[in-house]
Enzyme design. Structure first.
Site, mmCIF file in Angstrom:
data_model
loop_
_atom_site.group_PDB
_atom_site.id
_atom_site.type_symbol
_atom_site.label_atom_id
_atom_site.label_comp_id
_atom_site.label_asym_id
_atom_site.label_seq_id
_atom_site.Cartn_x
_atom_site.Cartn_y
_atom_site.Cartn_z
ATOM 1 C CE LYS A 41 -1.188 19.065 -29.490
ATOM 2 N NZ LYS A 41 -1.459 17.703 -29.931
ATOM 3 N NE ARG A 139 -2.171 10.528 -26.777
ATOM 4 C CZ ARG A 139 -1.695 11.586 -27.439
ATOM 5 N NH1 ARG A 139 -0.554 12.146 -27.072
ATOM 6 N NH2 ARG A 139 -2.352 12.103 -28.453
ATOM 7 C CG HIS A 168 -2.835 11.066 -32.813
ATOM 8 N ND1 HIS A 168 -2.644 12.029 -33.767
ATOM 9 C CD2 HIS A 168 -1.946 11.365 -31.822
ATOM 10 C CE1 HIS A 168 -1.687 12.856 -33.377
ATOM 11 N NE2 HIS A 168 -1.237 12.479 -32.201
ATOM 12 N NE ARG A 223 -6.293 14.855 -35.146
ATOM 13 C CZ ARG A 223 -6.318 13.553 -35.472
ATOM 14 N NH1 ARG A 223 -7.399 13.027 -36.017
ATOM 15 N NH2 ARG A 223 -5.280 12.783 -35.228
ATOM 16 C CE1 TYR A 267 26.230 30.446 -11.181
ATOM 17 C CE2 TYR A 267 24.720 30.636 -13.038
ATOM 18 C CZ TYR A 267 25.101 30.997 -11.752
ATOM 19 O OH TYR A 267 24.354 31.889 -11.054
ATOM 20 C CB CYS A 314 22.711 32.133 -16.345
ATOM 21 S SG CYS A 314 24.495 32.148 -16.577
ATOM 22 C CG ASP A 316 17.227 35.663 -15.022
ATOM 23 O OD1 ASP A 316 16.137 35.454 -14.494
ATOM 24 O OD2 ASP A 316 18.312 35.674 -14.397
HETATM 25 C C1 LIG Z 1 -1.238 17.512 -31.341
HETATM 26 C C2 LIG Z 1 -2.138 16.708 -32.155
HETATM 27 C C3 LIG Z 1 -2.203 16.901 -33.553
HETATM 28 C C4 LIG Z 1 -1.271 17.807 -34.303
HETATM 29 O O1 LIG Z 1 -0.030 17.179 -34.511
HETATM 30 P P1 LIG Z 1 1.150 17.863 -35.333
HETATM 31 O O2 LIG Z 1 2.200 16.834 -35.407
HETATM 32 O O3 LIG Z 1 1.558 19.049 -34.542
HETATM 33 O O4 LIG Z 1 0.590 18.241 -36.642
HETATM 34 C C5 LIG Z 1 -3.170 16.188 -34.244
HETATM 35 N N1 LIG Z 1 -3.997 15.319 -33.603
HETATM 36 C C6 LIG Z 1 -3.935 15.107 -32.282
HETATM 37 C C7 LIG Z 1 -4.869 14.132 -31.643
HETATM 38 C C8 LIG Z 1 -3.002 15.774 -31.513
HETATM 39 O O5 LIG Z 1 -2.940 15.546 -30.198
#
Ligand SMILES: *Cc1c(COP(=O)(O)O)cnc(C)c1O
Length: 377
Positions: A41, A139, A168, A223, A267, A314, A316
């Protein structure tokens, strides 16, 4: 590749062989019975989703995970054949894309399930989904206590295939007690489903921290995201397993000037030369994702040694105090993230200085880079 380089000498290098190394480290850790869903992602955490996904597919990634339906469609259009799970919910009216592009949708609402089912039925197909269970993230997802009833309803929809179920972790890096409870809730739910004759083939929970630190969370799919990119989700994991950073961020000296004692640079006049010194200007700034909060804090590598950012970063441009480093020439390479000689600057190190997390810094640098190249393709 080379010909597409912009003339401004600031660039991000993506080392695909390091990516492959990290993927193989994960495979080694989880073993052959556990499938790996690679999270790509946010443009692969700023590393370039298409190139990263193609390499991972070639190494045998079982599944890819994205946040949005747009990312999923982009992957399909680039020729990726791997199964793709969309981790976020999609607006219900877009259900048809899931079926048309052969995607897998995270699911926790009946309305989306019905839309998917109706569309799939019209097309004579089935829509693949993974049920999202909330065991403590708070969530997306159905609360684990309410999940049986919900899943029974979804199970009745003929043109939906419940291929997976997942949860998660919000605090895998800081709270073992809470995380272990989440695993227990999830396992209990799976047992209850079995008793109800609902057998869901893929069961998953582990993010990178789960992969490194919670063997009990492997189930039959993991994951990982951040660790694929060679970034440790927690500093203490560095001694547990070797990962290789995938992203380097580099630039070249654009201008050099002597600064008399007492003069300021940039700056806000936050940097005042205590002694006569030499300052180099670099063509990189916060518009390149090099966060302004790194002002006066971050170090860079030049000639294999560390030198600090002088004054405010800054839009750039940034400045470094060369501090006794003699005869530096315009055009010399400067490493903002990555290795030079024996020294290395990590995203993790910079994230601490910027008071953020490596995830955000990687996205920031990757997404803002106009000049990103893959090596070892
Ligand atoms: C982003 C995400 C992950 C990966 O998490 P990491 O900490 O980058 O390994 C796994 N599961 C879900 C649902 C996520 O949104």
């Amino acid at each position: 590749m080379q010909s597409k380089r912009l003339l401004r000498p600031t660039w991000v290098e993506i080392d695909l062989s390091a990516l492959e190394f990290n993927f193989r480290q994960i495979k080694k850790l989880v073993g052959i019975k556990t499938k790996v869903l690679c999270v790509v992602k946010a443009d692969a955490y700023g590393h370039g989703m298409i190139e990263v996904s193609k390499r991972l597919a070639k190494c045998g990634a079982d599944y890819l995970g994205v946040a949005s339906i747009d990312e999923a469609i982009k992957l399909r259009k680039s020729g990726i054949k791997q199964p793709i799970l969309i981790l976020e919910l999609i607006p219900e009216e877009h259900a048809g894309y899931i079926v048309d592009y052969n995607l897998t949708q995270a699911l926790c609402t009946e309305k989306l399930a019905k839309n998917l089912n109706n569309y799939a039925k019209r097309k004579g197909k089935t829509a693949r989904i993974h049920i999202k269970i909330d065991t403590g993230m708070g969530r997306l997802g159905v609360w684990h206590e309410d999940a049986i009833e919900f899943i029974k309803k979804i199970h009745q929809l003929k043109n939906i295939k419940i291929e997976g179920i997942y949860t998660h972790f919000p605090v895998a890096d800081t709270d073992r007690f809470f995380t272990n409870h989440q695993v227990r809730y999830f396992e209990n739910l799976i047992k209850k489903l079995k008793k109800n004759n609902i057998d869901i083939p893929l069961q998953h929970a582990a993010n990178s921290t789960g992969v490194i630190d919670y063997r009990c969370s492997y189930l039959n799919l993991v994951r990982p995201g951040i660790m694929l990119y060679g970034i440790y989700p927690k500093e203490s994991f560095r001694s547990k397993l070797e990962l290789r950073p995938v992203l380097s961020f580099k630039t070249r000296v654009l201008f050099i000037k002597k600064i008399p004692k007492g003069r300021s640079v940039s700056y806000g006049r936050t940097y005042i030369a205590k002694n006569p010194t030499t300052i180099a200007t670099l063509p990189v700034g916060y518009s390149d994702g090099y966060l302004r909060s790194l002002s006066n804090k971050a170090e860079v590598l030049i000639r294999g040694v560390r030198r600090r950012i002088a004054g405010r970063i800054c839009m750039d441009q940034s400045l470094i105090d060369l501090d006794n480093l003699k005869n530096v020439k315009i055009g010399e390479e400067v490493v903002l993230v990555g290795k030079q000689g024996k020294e290395e600057i990590t995203l993790e190190e910079l994230a601490v200085l910027a008071n953020t997390i490596s995830y955000e810094l990687a996205c920031s640098i990757g997404k803002n880079s106009t000049n990103r190249f893959c090596k070892n393709t």
